[in-house]
Design a protein around this motif. Structure first.
Motif, PDB file in Angstrom:
ATOM      1  N   SER A 130      65.249 -14.768 -20.996  1.00  0.00           N
ATOM      2  CA  SER A 130      64.166 -15.129 -19.970  1.00  0.00           C
ATOM      3  C   SER A 130      64.491 -14.204 -18.880  1.00  0.00           C
ATOM      4  CB  SER A 130      64.298 -16.434 -19.302  1.00  0.00           C
ATOM      5  OG  SER A 130      63.815 -17.379 -20.746  1.00  0.00           O
ATOM      6  N   SER A 131      65.660 -13.900 -18.222  1.00  0.00           N
ATOM      7  CA  SER A 131      65.866 -13.079 -17.243  1.00  0.00           C
ATOM      8  C   SER A 131      65.876 -11.627 -17.456  1.00  0.00           C
ATOM      9  CB  SER A 131      67.206 -13.503 -16.306  1.00  0.00           C
ATOM     10  OG  SER A 131      68.287 -13.061 -17.446  1.00  0.00           O
ATOM     11  N   ALA A 132      66.077 -11.294 -18.649  1.00  0.00           N
ATOM     12  CA  ALA A 132      65.725  -9.873 -19.041  1.00  0.00           C
ATOM     13  C   ALA A 132      64.471  -9.576 -19.446  1.00  0.00           C
ATOM     14  CB  ALA A 132      66.625  -9.616 -20.343  1.00  0.00           C
ATOM     15  N   THR A 133      63.682 -10.456 -19.733  1.00  0.00           N
ATOM     16  CA  THR A 133      62.176 -10.443 -20.094  1.00  0.00           C
ATOM     17  C   THR A 133      61.570 -10.092 -18.577  1.00  0.00           C
ATOM     18  OG1 THR A 133      62.284 -11.636 -21.951  1.00  0.00           O
ATOM     19  CG2 THR A 133      60.334 -11.454 -21.017  1.00  0.00           C
ATOM     20  N   PHE A 134      61.876 -10.802 -17.594  1.00  0.00           N
ATOM     21  CA  PHE A 134      61.034 -10.706 -16.326  1.00  0.00           C
ATOM     22  C   PHE A 134      61.780 -10.024 -15.461  1.00  0.00           C
ATOM     23  CE2 PHE A 134      59.752 -14.634 -18.599  1.00  0.00           C
ATOM     24  CZ  PHE A 134      58.439 -14.492 -18.447  1.00  0.00           C
ATOM     25  N   ALA A 135      62.929  -9.098 -15.601  1.00  0.00           N
ATOM     26  CA  ALA A 135      63.590  -8.485 -14.907  1.00  0.00           C
ATOM     27  C   ALA A 135      62.805  -7.306 -14.490  1.00  0.00           C
ATOM     28  CB  ALA A 135      64.999  -8.057 -15.300  1.00  0.00           C
ATOM     29  N   THR A 162      58.015  10.782 -15.179  1.00  0.00           N
ATOM     30  CA  THR A 162      57.472  10.129 -16.472  1.00  0.00           C
ATOM     31  C   THR A 162      56.238   9.705 -15.953  1.00  0.00           C
ATOM     32  OG1 THR A 162      59.562   9.199 -17.174  1.00  0.00           O
ATOM     33  CG2 THR A 162      57.687   8.083 -17.915  1.00  0.00           C
ATOM     34  N   HIS A 163      55.024  10.348 -16.857  1.00  0.00           N
ATOM     35  CA  HIS A 163      53.689  10.096 -16.764  1.00  0.00           C
ATOM     36  C   HIS A 163      53.240   8.932 -17.096  1.00  0.00           C
ATOM     37  CE1 HIS A 163      53.098  14.809 -17.147  1.00  0.00           C
ATOM     38  NE2 HIS A 163      53.855  14.388 -15.954  1.00  0.00           N
ATOM     39  N   TYR A 164      52.582   8.240 -16.338  1.00  0.00           N
ATOM     40  CA  TYR A 164      51.903   6.972 -16.858  1.00  0.00           C
ATOM     41  C   TYR A 164      50.282   6.986 -16.767  1.00  0.00           C
ATOM     42  CZ  TYR A 164      51.096   5.118 -12.073  1.00  0.00           C
ATOM     43  OH  TYR A 164      50.669   4.987 -10.723  1.00  0.00           O
ATOM     44  N   ASN A 165      49.682   6.099 -17.485  1.00  0.00           N
ATOM     45  CA  ASN A 165      48.080   6.010 -17.739  1.00  0.00           C
ATOM     46  C   ASN A 165      47.813   5.207 -16.574  1.00  0.00           C
ATOM     47  OD1 ASN A 165      45.290   5.670 -18.167  1.00  0.00           O
ATOM     48  ND2 ASN A 165      45.684   5.847 -20.242  1.00  0.00           N
ATOM     49  N   LEU A 183      52.591  -0.191 -18.007  1.00  0.00           N
ATOM     50  CA  LEU A 183      53.483   0.373 -17.165  1.00  0.00           C
ATOM     51  C   LEU A 183      54.470  -0.675 -16.398  1.00  0.00           C
ATOM     52  CD1 LEU A 183      54.583   2.652 -15.393  1.00  0.00           C
ATOM     53  CD2 LEU A 183      53.110   2.168 -13.703  1.00  0.00           C
ATOM     54  N   VAL A 184      53.872  -1.829 -16.291  1.00  0.00           N
ATOM     55  CA  VAL A 184      54.587  -3.071 -15.675  1.00  0.00           C
ATOM     56  C   VAL A 184      55.695  -3.369 -16.677  1.00  0.00           C
ATOM     57  CG1 VAL A 184      54.463  -5.488 -14.829  1.00  0.00           C
ATOM     58  CG2 VAL A 184      52.946  -3.729 -13.947  1.00  0.00           C
ATOM     59  N   LYS A 185      55.135  -3.527 -18.202  1.00  0.00           N
ATOM     60  CA  LYS A 185      56.123  -3.980 -19.179  1.00  0.00           C
ATOM     61  C   LYS A 185      57.220  -3.004 -19.375  1.00  0.00           C
ATOM     62  CE  LYS A 185      53.092  -6.448 -21.787  1.00  0.00           C
ATOM     63  NZ  LYS A 185      52.121  -6.531 -23.135  1.00  0.00           N
ATOM     64  N   GLN A 186      57.025  -1.435 -18.988  1.00  0.00           N
ATOM     65  CA  GLN A 186      57.705  -0.580 -19.187  1.00  0.00           C
ATOM     66  C   GLN A 186      58.941  -0.781 -18.203  1.00  0.00           C
ATOM     67  OE1 GLN A 186      56.208   3.624 -19.436  1.00  0.00           O
ATOM     68  NE2 GLN A 186      58.297   4.344 -19.679  1.00  0.00           N
ATOM     69  N   LEU A 187      58.348  -0.892 -16.858  1.00  0.00           N
ATOM     70  CA  LEU A 187      59.234  -0.733 -15.552  1.00  0.00           C
ATOM     71  C   LEU A 187      60.263  -2.181 -15.744  1.00  0.00           C
ATOM     72  CD1 LEU A 187      56.627  -0.324 -12.726  1.00  0.00           C
ATOM     73  CD2 LEU A 187      58.569   1.150 -13.392  1.00  0.00           C
ATOM     74  N   LYS A 188      59.936  -3.204 -16.481  1.00  0.00           N
ATOM     75  CA  LYS A 188      60.770  -4.274 -16.593  1.00  0.00           C
ATOM     76  C   LYS A 188      61.864  -4.244 -17.375  1.00  0.00           C
ATOM     77  CE  LYS A 188      57.289  -7.908 -15.556  1.00  0.00           C
ATOM     78  NZ  LYS A 188      56.512  -9.163 -15.876  1.00  0.00           N
ATOM     79  N   THR A 189      61.950  -3.122 -18.370  1.00  0.00           N
ATOM     80  CA  THR A 189      63.015  -2.759 -19.214  1.00  0.00           C
ATOM     81  C   THR A 189      63.871  -1.758 -18.583  1.00  0.00           C
ATOM     82  OG1 THR A 189      62.103  -0.727 -20.222  1.00  0.00           O
ATOM     83  CG2 THR A 189      61.402  -2.826 -21.154  1.00  0.00           C
ATOM     84  N   LEU A 190      63.652  -1.133 -17.372  1.00  0.00           N
ATOM     85  CA  LEU A 190      64.480  -0.266 -16.518  1.00  0.00           C
ATOM     86  C   LEU A 190      65.780  -0.778 -15.708  1.00  0.00           C
ATOM     87  CD1 LEU A 190      61.653   2.235 -15.622  1.00  0.00           C
ATOM     88  CD2 LEU A 190      62.992   2.384 -17.692  1.00  0.00           C
ATOM     89  N   LEU A 232      52.930  -6.659  -9.915  1.00  0.00           N
ATOM     90  CA  LEU A 232      54.524  -6.978  -9.700  1.00  0.00           C
ATOM     91  C   LEU A 232      55.142  -8.164  -8.909  1.00  0.00           C
ATOM     92  CD1 LEU A 232      55.303  -3.252  -9.597  1.00  0.00           C
ATOM     93  CD2 LEU A 232      56.191  -4.819 -11.474  1.00  0.00           C
ATOM     94  N   THR A 233      54.158  -8.509  -7.674  1.00  0.00           N
ATOM     95  CA  THR A 233      54.646  -9.403  -6.875  1.00  0.00           C
ATOM     96  C   THR A 233      53.823 -10.511  -6.611  1.00  0.00           C
ATOM     97  OG1 THR A 233      53.541  -8.369  -4.988  1.00  0.00           O
ATOM     98  CG2 THR A 233      55.663  -7.647  -5.615  1.00  0.00           C
ATOM     99  N   ASP A 234      52.364 -10.539  -7.042  1.00  0.00           N
ATOM    100  CA  ASP A 234      50.935 -11.565  -6.703  1.00  0.00           C
ATOM    101  C   ASP A 234      50.738 -11.543  -5.439  1.00  0.00           C
ATOM    102  OD1 ASP A 234      50.633 -12.601  -9.003  1.00  0.00           O
ATOM    103  OD2 ASP A 234      52.080 -14.333  -9.008  1.00  0.00           O
TER     104      ASP A 234
END
Length: 153
Positions: A13-18, A86-89, A96-103, A123-125
């Motif tokens: 869970s913490s890795a998924t939402f990190a 890194t380019h993003y659309n 992009l948010v999903k990608q950022l959460k893996t970094l 990212l923050t609401d």
């Protein structure tokens, strides 16, 4: 067994939402009037100033849309740090948010007056705005906490 299961679920869970350690989100610097414009002289000066603001922030990743004004905004920083941009659309911010959460590591994301507030929201609401004539807002997200700085300082 129950403890092991709880531990695995907690770690997953913490890795998924990190998120990366610190995110620096900003709009491109001042631009010329044109289709896919380049930076103006004021924009080039702001891009250079961003280097002095962020060069010691242990940046590991830089993201930008594939437009002249955004790429030119981060070019001095990417060159100084030796980081490939890194380019993003901008139409696929959820991806992009999903990608950022893996970094791991501090990350800079350059966008536009409409996409940067959308990213902050995802990212923050928190709702933020950038007016068409504002180029100095720098949003910092660390540990889920949002801070707004100015790139004028």
């Amino acid at each position: 067994m129950r403890t092991l299961f709880f531990l695995i679920i907690t770690l997953f869970s913490s890795a998924t939402f990190a998120l990366p350690d610190t995110l620096f989100l900003l709009r491109h610097a001042e631009k010329r009037d044109d289709i896919n414009p380049n930076l103006s002289e004021a924009g080039k000066a702001r891009a250079e100033h961003l280097v002095s603001m962020l060069k010691d922030k242990e940046i590991k990743h830089i993201f930008s849309t594939n437009y002249n004004r955004t790429l030119e905004t981060v070019k001095p920083l990417s060159q100084k740090l030796g980081i490939v941009v890194t380019h993003y659309n901008p139409r696929q911010l959820t991806a992009l948010v999903k990608q950022l959460k893996t970094l791991k590591g501090n990350t800079v994301i350059v966008g536009h007056s409409n996409t940067t507030p959308q990213l902050v929201r995802l990212l923050t609401d928190h709702d933020v705005t950038i007016n068409e004539d504002q180029f100095d807002k720098l949003f910092v997200i660390k540990g889920g906490t949002l801070t707004q700085l100015s790139s004028n300082n």
